[in-house]
Design a protein around this motif. Sequence first.
Motif, PDB file in Angstrom:
ATOM      1  N   VAL A  53      17.431  39.586  93.196  1.00 10.90           N
ATOM      2  CA  VAL A  53      16.975  39.450  94.579  1.00 10.90           C
ATOM      3  C   VAL A  53      17.687  40.457  95.478  1.00 10.90           C
ATOM      4  O   VAL A  53      17.079  41.041  96.385  1.00 10.90           O
ATOM      5  CB  VAL A  53      17.208  38.010  95.079  1.00 10.90           C
ATOM      6  N   SER A  54      18.982  40.695  95.229  1.00  8.00           N
ATOM      7  CA  SER A  54      19.719  41.687  96.018  1.00  8.00           C
ATOM      8  C   SER A  54      19.128  43.075  95.839  1.00  8.00           C
ATOM      9  O   SER A  54      18.989  43.839  96.805  1.00  8.00           O
ATOM     10  CB  SER A  54      21.190  41.678  95.601  1.00  8.00           C
ATOM     11  N   THR A  55      18.752  43.407  94.607  1.00  8.16           N
ATOM     12  CA  THR A  55      18.115  44.708  94.352  1.00  8.16           C
ATOM     13  C   THR A  55      16.777  44.816  95.069  1.00  8.16           C
ATOM     14  O   THR A  55      16.449  45.857  95.659  1.00  8.16           O
ATOM     15  CB  THR A  55      17.925  44.913  92.841  1.00  8.16           C
ATOM     16  N   LEU A  56      15.988  43.732  95.038  1.00  2.91           N
ATOM     17  CA  LEU A  56      14.702  43.738  95.739  1.00  2.91           C
ATOM     18  C   LEU A  56      14.894  43.913  97.242  1.00  2.91           C
ATOM     19  O   LEU A  56      14.109  44.596  97.910  1.00  2.91           O
ATOM     20  CB  LEU A  56      13.949  42.436  95.452  1.00  2.91           C
ATOM     21  N   GLU A  57      15.939  43.287  97.799  1.00  2.00           N
ATOM     22  CA  GLU A  57      16.224  43.445  99.225  1.00  2.00           C
ATOM     23  C   GLU A  57      16.569  44.887  99.568  1.00  2.00           C
ATOM     24  O   GLU A  57      16.123  45.426 100.590  1.00  2.00           O
ATOM     25  CB  GLU A  57      17.368  42.519  99.636  1.00  2.00           C
ATOM     26  N   LYS A  58      17.341  45.535  98.700  1.00  2.00           N
ATOM     27  CA  LYS A  58      17.701  46.938  98.951  1.00  2.00           C
ATOM     28  C   LYS A  58      16.482  47.841  98.856  1.00  2.00           C
ATOM     29  O   LYS A  58      16.316  48.771  99.660  1.00  2.00           O
ATOM     30  CB  LYS A  58      18.770  47.377  97.947  1.00  2.00           C
ATOM     31  N   LEU A  59      15.630  47.587  97.870  1.00  2.00           N
ATOM     32  CA  LEU A  59      14.430  48.412  97.719  1.00  2.00           C
ATOM     33  C   LEU A  59      13.470  48.210  98.880  1.00  2.00           C
ATOM     34  O   LEU A  59      12.831  49.168  99.352  1.00  2.00           O
ATOM     35  CB  LEU A  59      13.731  48.074  96.393  1.00  2.00           C
ATOM     36  N   ALA A  60      13.371  46.968  99.363  1.00  2.00           N
ATOM     37  CA  ALA A  60      12.464  46.673 100.470  1.00  2.00           C
ATOM     38  C   ALA A  60      13.063  47.009 101.822  1.00  2.00           C
ATOM     39  O   ALA A  60      12.350  47.098 102.823  1.00  2.00           O
ATOM     40  CB  ALA A  60      12.063  45.201 100.441  1.00  2.00           C
ATOM     41  N   GLY A  61      14.382  47.184 101.860  1.00  2.00           N
ATOM     42  CA  GLY A  61      15.044  47.503 103.124  1.00  2.00           C
ATOM     43  C   GLY A  61      15.083  46.351 104.104  1.00  2.00           C
ATOM     44  O   GLY A  61      15.138  46.555 105.316  1.00  2.00           O
ATOM     45  N   THR A  62      15.044  45.119 103.605  1.00  2.00           N
ATOM     46  CA  THR A  62      15.068  43.944 104.473  1.00  2.00           C
ATOM     47  C   THR A  62      15.811  42.819 103.783  1.00  2.00           C
ATOM     48  O   THR A  62      16.008  42.845 102.566  1.00  2.00           O
ATOM     49  CB  THR A  62      13.631  43.485 104.813  1.00  2.00           C
TER      50      THR A  62
END
Length: 416
Positions: free
Chosen positions: A351-360
């Motif tokens: 989830v942390s990686t997805l947040e970084k990729l999405a920028g949110t």
Amino acid sequence: MFRPLSVYIGTRYTRAKKRNHYISFISLTSMIGLTLGVLAMIVVLSVMNGFQKEMRSRILGMVPHAVLQLSSGAPLDNWAAVAAAASKHPEVVGAVPFTQLDGMLSFKGMMQPIEVDGVDPQQEPKVSIIGSHMLAGSLDALKAGESGVVIGEITARRFHVNVGDSLLLIVPESSATPGGITPRMQRLNVVGVFRVGAELDGTLALIHVDDAARLLRWQSGQVQSVRIAFKDLFQAPEIGAQIATELGAGYRSVDWTHTQGSLFGAMKMEKTMIGLLLLLIVAVAAFNIIATLIMVVADKRTDIAILRTLGMTPGQIMAVFMVQGSVIGVIGTLVGGTLGVIAAFNVTAIVSTLEKLAGTHIFSSDVYFINYLPSDVQALDVLLVCAAALTMSFLATLYPAWRAASTQPAESLRYE
């Protein structure tokens, strides 16, 4: 290696894919459905456990496990004696002075409600985790008479303030005026900013316990209560009441179950209900096993008749198809359990990686109690999920296997 005939035929039926690709596809679908159901249950239950664990450590690490106070609501003059008496209990790890009041913080026209805790910065680490979650300044910067305040990161961000800035605290005070309440104002200097990653970052502020006494117009040294921390916070109701009884009839104990109990009760109920709902996914996969085996029985009627004429008993025929269905259940459960445990251990990083990729930020402290997705894999949950999946898979084999055992050889071979 010797294998019982029923096990040999059942496992062979599971591997055979040449005669009926549709049945093989349904078998694979059942296995995948069971895998996904077990995986989903383990991941979701682990995340729920993670939320409960983080909230226990963060929120209950900041709020009192229990407080001892006078039943009349009057301030304590002898808090040191009360704290000493409480500290004699072997389950108590800390007893410190504590005063709590509600008010409003104001800065350049912006206002927000706030819960203000009056604490002794030298003794607070005995009962609170705030000292290890300071972003700026320190708890020791709270000095008696200097009107210092330590605020949460959300409050600091909302007001755009930092260490060195000033805030206005407005506290309601009873009066003889027609309105009955007169606001009492106090200028506070920000000496520290904390972040525990929970809603408390925007609802809690700390001042020195002597400054709290002055705000409430009490005598120096008077406090509202004695805050207690226990080795096992779940024993707070029982031990707190016991200590209050030993102190005398004029004392009472208020523990965390009165202030935060409904929240943790709701989380426990949510975990139970979500677990039951996800169990339906496993149940659907089990029904797929029933459909698969019924089609296999219909496809293998001739084989069943031949085996019966060769001497196999109805019980052995039944065992053949129970083995086949159980193999689907065991493989689906093992694969789902393995993938579920791996995913649960890594869901925070994913989830942390997805947040970084999405920028949110998917989980923000402004909205949620925790600002990230925690996970706590518990062996008991994993075992219960796998046991439930295996049990339903086994039960799903009974009716098709009974249908196979009821096949009459003469009827099946009549048109062959």
